[in-house]
Write a protein that holds these residues in place. Structure first.
Motif, PDB file in Angstrom:
ATOM      1  N   GLY A  42       1.126  -1.296  -0.101  1.00 41.99           N
ATOM      2  CA  GLY A  42       0.018  -0.031  -0.030  1.00 41.99           C
ATOM      3  C   GLY A  42       0.751   1.365  -0.322  1.00 41.99           C
ATOM      4  N   LEU A  43       0.348   2.620   0.386  1.00 40.00           N
ATOM      5  CA  LEU A  43       0.629   3.154   0.211  1.00 40.00           C
ATOM      6  C   LEU A  43       0.566   4.544   1.327  1.00 40.00           C
ATOM      7  CD1 LEU A  43       1.826   5.863  -1.754  1.00 40.00           C
ATOM      8  CD2 LEU A  43      -0.163   6.259  -1.830  1.00 40.00           C
ATOM      9  N   TYR A  44       1.924   5.461   2.801  1.00 38.32           N
ATOM     10  CA  TYR A  44       1.544   5.906   3.124  1.00 38.32           C
ATOM     11  C   TYR A  44       1.039   7.469   2.794  1.00 38.32           C
ATOM     12  CZ  TYR A  44       2.277   8.692   7.150  1.00 38.32           C
ATOM     13  OH  TYR A  44       2.237   9.867   8.440  1.00 38.32           O
ATOM     14  N   ASP A  45       0.264   8.291   3.572  1.00 36.53           N
ATOM     15  CA  ASP A  45      -0.145   8.783   2.612  1.00 36.53           C
ATOM     16  C   ASP A  45      -0.596  10.516   3.799  1.00 36.53           C
ATOM     17  OD1 ASP A  45      -1.314  12.005   1.448  1.00 36.53           O
ATOM     18  OD2 ASP A  45      -2.419  10.868  -0.065  1.00 36.53           O
ATOM     19  N   ALA A  46       0.819  11.640   4.520  1.00 32.17           N
ATOM     20  CA  ALA A  46       0.512  12.094   5.633  1.00 32.17           C
ATOM     21  C   ALA A  46      -1.129  12.968   5.682  1.00 32.17           C
ATOM     22  CB  ALA A  46       1.364  12.723   5.799  1.00 32.17           C
ATOM     23  N   LEU A  47      -1.727  13.663   4.550  1.00 37.06           N
ATOM     24  CA  LEU A  47      -2.550  14.353   4.432  1.00 37.06           C
ATOM     25  C   LEU A  47      -3.715  13.692   3.446  1.00 37.06           C
ATOM     26  CD1 LEU A  47      -0.640  17.663   2.595  1.00 37.06           C
ATOM     27  CD2 LEU A  47      -0.675  16.641   5.110  1.00 37.06           C
ATOM     28  N   TYR A  85       5.312   7.644   1.329  1.00 35.32           N
ATOM     29  CA  TYR A  85       6.002   6.160   0.765  1.00 35.32           C
ATOM     30  C   TYR A  85       5.404   4.971   0.312  1.00 35.32           C
ATOM     31  CZ  TYR A  85       5.793   6.113   5.894  1.00 35.32           C
ATOM     32  OH  TYR A  85       5.504   6.262   7.260  1.00 35.32           O
ATOM     33  N   HIS A  86       5.961   3.687  -0.138  1.00 38.39           N
ATOM     34  CA  HIS A  86       5.532   3.036   0.191  1.00 38.39           C
ATOM     35  C   HIS A  86       5.238   1.697   1.136  1.00 38.39           C
ATOM     36  CE1 HIS A  86       4.425   3.072  -4.315  1.00 38.39           C
ATOM     37  NE2 HIS A  86       6.093   3.575  -4.386  1.00 38.39           N
ATOM     38  N   ILE A  87       4.379   0.861   1.510  1.00 39.72           N
ATOM     39  CA  ILE A  87       4.876   0.350   2.902  1.00 39.72           C
ATOM     40  C   ILE A  87       3.574  -1.037   3.230  1.00 39.72           C
ATOM     41  CG2 ILE A  87       3.834   2.611   4.204  1.00 39.72           C
ATOM     42  CD1 ILE A  87       0.735   2.008   4.109  1.00 39.72           C
ATOM     43  N   VAL A  88       4.421  -2.068   2.818  1.00 36.19           N
ATOM     44  CA  VAL A  88       4.133  -3.429   3.464  1.00 36.19           C
ATOM     45  C   VAL A  88       3.102  -3.903   4.686  1.00 36.19           C
ATOM     46  CG1 VAL A  88       5.294  -5.603   3.175  1.00 36.19           C
ATOM     47  CG2 VAL A  88       5.711  -4.008   1.956  1.00 36.19           C
ATOM     48  N   PHE A  89       1.854  -4.406   4.417  1.00 36.00           N
ATOM     49  CA  PHE A  89       1.168  -4.685   6.063  1.00 36.00           C
ATOM     50  C   PHE A  89       1.939  -6.535   5.911  1.00 36.00           C
ATOM     51  CE2 PHE A  89      -0.890  -1.638   3.798  1.00 36.00           C
ATOM     52  CZ  PHE A  89      -1.483  -0.278   4.586  1.00 36.00           C
ATOM     53  N   ALA A  90       2.130  -6.617   7.087  1.00 36.37           N
ATOM     54  CA  ALA A  90       2.854  -8.271   7.501  1.00 36.37           C
ATOM     55  C   ALA A  90       1.832  -8.191   8.126  1.00 36.37           C
ATOM     56  CB  ALA A  90       3.989  -8.004   7.553  1.00 36.37           C
ATOM     57  N   GLY A  91       0.880  -9.827   8.433  1.00 40.93           N
ATOM     58  CA  GLY A  91      -0.213  -9.957   9.591  1.00 40.93           C
ATOM     59  C   GLY A  91      -1.529  -9.840   9.310  1.00 40.93           C
ATOM     60  N   SER A  92      -2.662 -10.169  10.104  1.00 35.74           N
ATOM     61  CA  SER A  92      -3.704 -10.158   9.456  1.00 35.74           C
ATOM     62  C   SER A  92      -4.450  -9.474  10.707  1.00 35.74           C
ATOM     63  CB  SER A  92      -4.212 -11.421   9.062  1.00 35.74           C
ATOM     64  OG  SER A  92      -4.455 -11.912   9.933  1.00 35.74           O
ATOM     65  N   GLY A  93      -5.494  -9.125  10.302  1.00 36.48           N
ATOM     66  CA  GLY A  93      -6.279  -8.606  11.068  1.00 36.48           C
ATOM     67  C   GLY A  93      -6.430  -7.072  11.554  1.00 36.48           C
ATOM     68  N   ARG A  94      -6.613  -6.192  12.177  1.00 41.01           N
ATOM     69  CA  ARG A  94      -7.092  -4.775  12.261  1.00 41.01           C
ATOM     70  C   ARG A  94      -5.409  -4.515  13.414  1.00 41.01           C
ATOM     71  NH1 ARG A  94     -12.070  -2.563  12.495  1.00 41.01           N
ATOM     72  NH2 ARG A  94     -13.935  -3.949  12.422  1.00 41.01           N
ATOM     73  N   SER A  95      -4.471  -5.406  13.742  1.00 43.35           N
ATOM     74  CA  SER A  95      -3.690  -4.839  13.913  1.00 43.35           C
ATOM     75  C   SER A  95      -2.100  -5.282  12.879  1.00 43.35           C
ATOM     76  CB  SER A  95      -2.986  -4.732  15.435  1.00 43.35           C
ATOM     77  OG  SER A  95      -3.948  -3.904  15.879  1.00 43.35           O
TER      78      SER A  95
END
Length: 257
Positions: A42-47, A85-95
């Motif tokens: 995904g994407l981190y977008d501060a605004l 910047y680009h981001i990677v989510f690891a794991g599952s669920g809400r956290s």
């Protein structure tokens, strides 16, 4: 005579039921092995209204710090005027754990991209470069409609329907672009799948149901009517880039496989 036939049929039925149970157990084992390697991209977008945006799926490979996904998942230009910047989510669920990522390789022609993170996760095993035969049973794990449903990896089962040229026929010749015509001259073969996939599955690993080796990267779905109808009326026809192209892209970057 009748008794012998009865016991023969009974024995065959027991063998059939046992084979179904073994198959089911095998699928469970293979999926459990793959799921820790499936990540969100995904994407981190501060605004942005939502700062952490899930764009698609990816999977960990190599030594554990490389992520494979589709080029179209990360092709959006970042705005230099704001923090993105680009981001990677690891794991599952809400956290989930979230890692900042950088693009280290792109292959727009085959819709592939490789990202790198500073941490190491569980990598998949990549299959060899030989295309698998039609009819091979395959599994697909990713985040269908993940932007809405969240990080809950879902697995779909199907078969390789065909190895087909990477071009979707147009209604008429006027719609053929120069790039499409060049692909007709020298087509790259991709997997056509009899498997249901949805938006958010882009970049998902396609893997052999028997051993869990990743054989391809899902990159598109055939749409019967409109994009809006794809959730209500999925075609069940999807496409994946064979893993040989990811292997080549990784080798070109000196990534150890």
């Amino acid at each position: 005579m009748c008794k012998a036939i009865f016991f023969k049929l009974l024995f065959s039925a027991v063998l059939f039921i046992n084979s179904i149970c073994v198959n089911a157990h095998s699928f469970e084992t293979v999926v459990a092995k793959i799921k820790p390697s499936v990540v969100g991209v995904g994407l981190y977008d501060a605004l942005g209204t939502q700062t952490h945006q899930l764009k698609g799926t990816g999977f960990v490979f190599g030594e554990g710090n490389y992520i494979a996904t589709n080029y179209h998942v990360v092709s959006e230009d970042l705005d230099p005027k704001i923090v993105q910047y680009h981001i990677v989510f690891a794991g599952s669920g809400r956290s989930p754990r979230i890692f900042r990522a950088e693009i280290v390789a792109k292959d727009p022609a085959h819709d592939l991209a490789i990202l790198k993170i500073d941490s190491k996760l569980t990598p998949v095993v990549l299959a060899g470069e030989t295309m698998l035969a039609d009819g091979t049973e395959v599994l697909l794990t990713g985040f269908p409609i993940g932007a809405i449903l969240g990080l809950y990896p879902a697995t779909h089962k199907g078969i390789i329907a065909a190895s087909t040229p990477d071009i979707i026929p147009s209604v008429n010749a006027n719609q053929l672009t120069t790039q499409m015509l060049s692909r007709l001259d020298k087509p790259n073969l991709i997997y056509q799948l009899d498997i249901t996939a949805y938006p958010g599955n882009s970049g998902s690993p396609l893997y052999n149901a028997s051993n869990g080796e990743v054989i391809g990267v899902l990159n598109k779905v055939f749409i019967k009517e409109t994009k809006e109808a794809v959730l209500e009326k999925p075609s069940g026809i999807s496409y994946a880039i064979p893993i040989l192209y990811l292997r080549k892209l990784a080798n070109d970057q000196g990534i150890k496989l």
